[in-house]
Design an enzyme around this catalytic site. Sequence first.
Site, mmCIF file in Angstrom:
data_model
loop_
_atom_site.group_PDB
_atom_site.id
_atom_site.type_symbol
_atom_site.label_atom_id
_atom_site.label_comp_id
_atom_site.label_asym_id
_atom_site.label_seq_id
_atom_site.Cartn_x
_atom_site.Cartn_y
_atom_site.Cartn_z
ATOM 1 N N THR A 125 0.672 -1.251 0.122
ATOM 2 C CA THR A 125 0.013 0.117 -0.047
ATOM 3 C C THR A 125 0.748 1.091 -0.085
ATOM 4 O O THR A 125 1.995 1.205 0.616
ATOM 5 C CB THR A 125 -0.967 -0.125 1.332
ATOM 6 O OG1 THR A 125 -1.360 1.221 1.633
ATOM 7 C CG2 THR A 125 0.034 -0.184 2.444
ATOM 8 N N ASP A 126 0.158 2.315 -0.555
ATOM 9 C CA ASP A 126 1.124 3.670 -0.619
ATOM 10 C C ASP A 126 1.183 4.274 0.983
ATOM 11 O O ASP A 126 1.831 5.116 1.204
ATOM 12 C CB ASP A 126 0.242 4.712 -1.331
ATOM 13 C CG ASP A 126 -1.157 5.008 -1.036
ATOM 14 O OD1 ASP A 126 -1.819 4.436 -0.237
ATOM 15 O OD2 ASP A 126 -1.791 5.854 -1.775
ATOM 16 N N GLU A 127 0.368 3.621 1.973
ATOM 17 C CA GLU A 127 0.301 4.173 3.510
ATOM 18 C C GLU A 127 1.885 3.864 3.997
ATOM 19 O O GLU A 127 2.048 4.519 4.808
ATOM 20 C CB GLU A 127 -0.801 3.500 4.221
ATOM 21 C CG GLU A 127 -2.135 3.566 3.668
ATOM 22 C CD GLU A 127 -3.067 3.574 4.636
ATOM 23 O OE1 GLU A 127 -2.822 3.457 5.976
ATOM 24 O OE2 GLU A 127 -4.393 3.930 4.383
ATOM 25 N N TYR A 150 -1.623 -0.442 11.161
ATOM 26 C CA TYR A 150 -1.690 -1.066 9.819
ATOM 27 C C TYR A 150 -0.439 -0.895 8.957
ATOM 28 O O TYR A 150 0.252 -1.860 8.340
ATOM 29 C CB TYR A 150 -2.779 -0.686 9.368
ATOM 30 C CG TYR A 150 -3.033 -0.799 7.845
ATOM 31 C CD1 TYR A 150 -3.071 -2.258 7.445
ATOM 32 C CD2 TYR A 150 -2.991 0.011 7.034
ATOM 33 C CE1 TYR A 150 -3.254 -2.678 6.045
ATOM 34 C CE2 TYR A 150 -3.068 -0.314 5.559
ATOM 35 C CZ TYR A 150 -3.348 -1.505 4.986
ATOM 36 O OH TYR A 150 -3.120 -1.764 3.765
ATOM 37 N N LYS A 154 2.525 -3.378 7.260
ATOM 38 C CA LYS A 154 2.583 -3.455 5.816
ATOM 39 C C LYS A 154 4.051 -3.151 5.536
ATOM 40 O O LYS A 154 4.763 -3.827 4.621
ATOM 41 C CB LYS A 154 1.539 -2.743 4.975
ATOM 42 C CG LYS A 154 0.084 -3.029 5.077
ATOM 43 C CD LYS A 154 -0.356 -4.582 4.604
ATOM 44 C CE LYS A 154 0.024 -4.522 3.065
ATOM 45 N NZ LYS A 154 -0.535 -5.980 2.443
ATOM 46 N N LEU A 190 -14.432 4.038 3.624
ATOM 47 C CA LEU A 190 -15.065 5.144 3.464
ATOM 48 C C LEU A 190 -16.083 5.200 2.221
ATOM 49 O O LEU A 190 -17.296 5.592 2.679
ATOM 50 C CB LEU A 190 -14.028 6.604 2.782
ATOM 51 C CG LEU A 190 -14.730 7.841 2.668
ATOM 52 C CD1 LEU A 190 -15.088 8.340 3.907
ATOM 53 C CD2 LEU A 190 -13.742 8.557 1.849
#
Length: 337
Positions: A125-127, A150, A154, A190
């Site tokens: 993920t970009d997170e 989270y 990752k 969301l």
Amino acid sequence: MNVLITGGSGFIGSNLVRLALAERPGWRVVNLDRLTYAGNAENLADLEGHPRYRFVRGDIANGELVAEIVRSERIDAVMHLAAESHVDRSILSPAIFIETNVRGTQVLLEAARELRVSRFLQVSTDEVYGSLGPTGLFTEETPLAPSSPYSASKAGSDLLALAYAHTFGMHVVVTRCSNNYGPYQFPEKLIPLMIANGLEDKPLPVYGDGQNVRDWIHVEDHCRGLLAALEQGKPGQVYNFGASSERRNIEIVKLVLKLVGKPESLIQYVKDRPGHDRRYAIDASRACRELSWAPRHRFEEALAGTVQWYREHRGWWERIRTGEYLGYYEKQYGGRS
Ligand code: NAD
Ligand code: DAU
């Protein structure tokens, strides 16, 4: 080719399993999924009896089970999606994120190493890059600075995957994608949460000032990117995926309300997410250049299509929004306004 897809009963996984079976006639797909609260056998009910598909219910952190599947199914490639995926849940209960996302990934990598699986795709993920200011984009060279349990889990699993590539010479590719939307997304995220609440005339909870920015991509575009990364990605390489569709959360919420035909008075500003990342935006030019990949869906049209899907599959999300979901919703949103 025999491909093990982990987490195939979740949102992205179920879209990927269906796409892979449709577009890769030479593939046999084994889906290993524990069916946590987020996994749903109903997502792939139409594949029951499919001659090139097998579902195994089990935990990726169970080394014996994983090795048994890889051996008996003669697995050539692993596409690893299974994860605890929701930031808010990682703030409420972090431990399972380490168990599944970090330890589970290591167990899979180890089985792939021992049993000489030829390709391993780590879906990330970009997170992991943390948060951006008002300008700039995440590239594959942006330093990792995860903010939540989270994203930290990752980032840990990405680094393990890259370490296995470096140390053992395995063909491992890591992908980092921005926020997905589309059919079968669990209604705690969301977009599906706002659609479902809107359709039921319930308040739409917007965190903080609603000005946080996410960069949206349709799940099918992401899945096509995953196929390309598995087949054409260079070993030890990272590829970002995104569709250049930055939107403020409040814009999305207002757009959803318009699409479901409900008033903006349903919007309820609530207490912010702790450590809430302000902005994500992805530079996906490496994937476009090296994998001949490009997103096909335009955001406004594809969001309308997604709303339509949730209208037509009301039973799917209504069944989810009972049981465990009710307890989580109360913990997350009860007394938060
Ligand atoms: P999801 O929560 O909808 O699905 C996760 C799936 O993994 C579920 O089917 C669940 O049952 C399964 N699972 C969880 N723990 C397991 C375990 N221990 N063993 C076996 N199966 C287990 O998640 P998603 O949104 O489809 O995300 C899939 C992957 O893509 C994740 O790795 C996530 O980090 C990554 N990702 C998601 C997004 C996004 O916007 N949703 C963006 C980029 C990357
Ligand atoms: O960027 C990729 C990531 O996108 C994935 O790695 C994660 O698995 C996925 O869950 C998603 O993480 P986000 O935290 O960005 O997604 P979420 O849908 O939870 O929230 C999107 C934005 O909306 C975020 O700024 C928080 C806000 N939000 C979310 C919820 C659930 C609200 O304002 N209200 C809400 O009720």
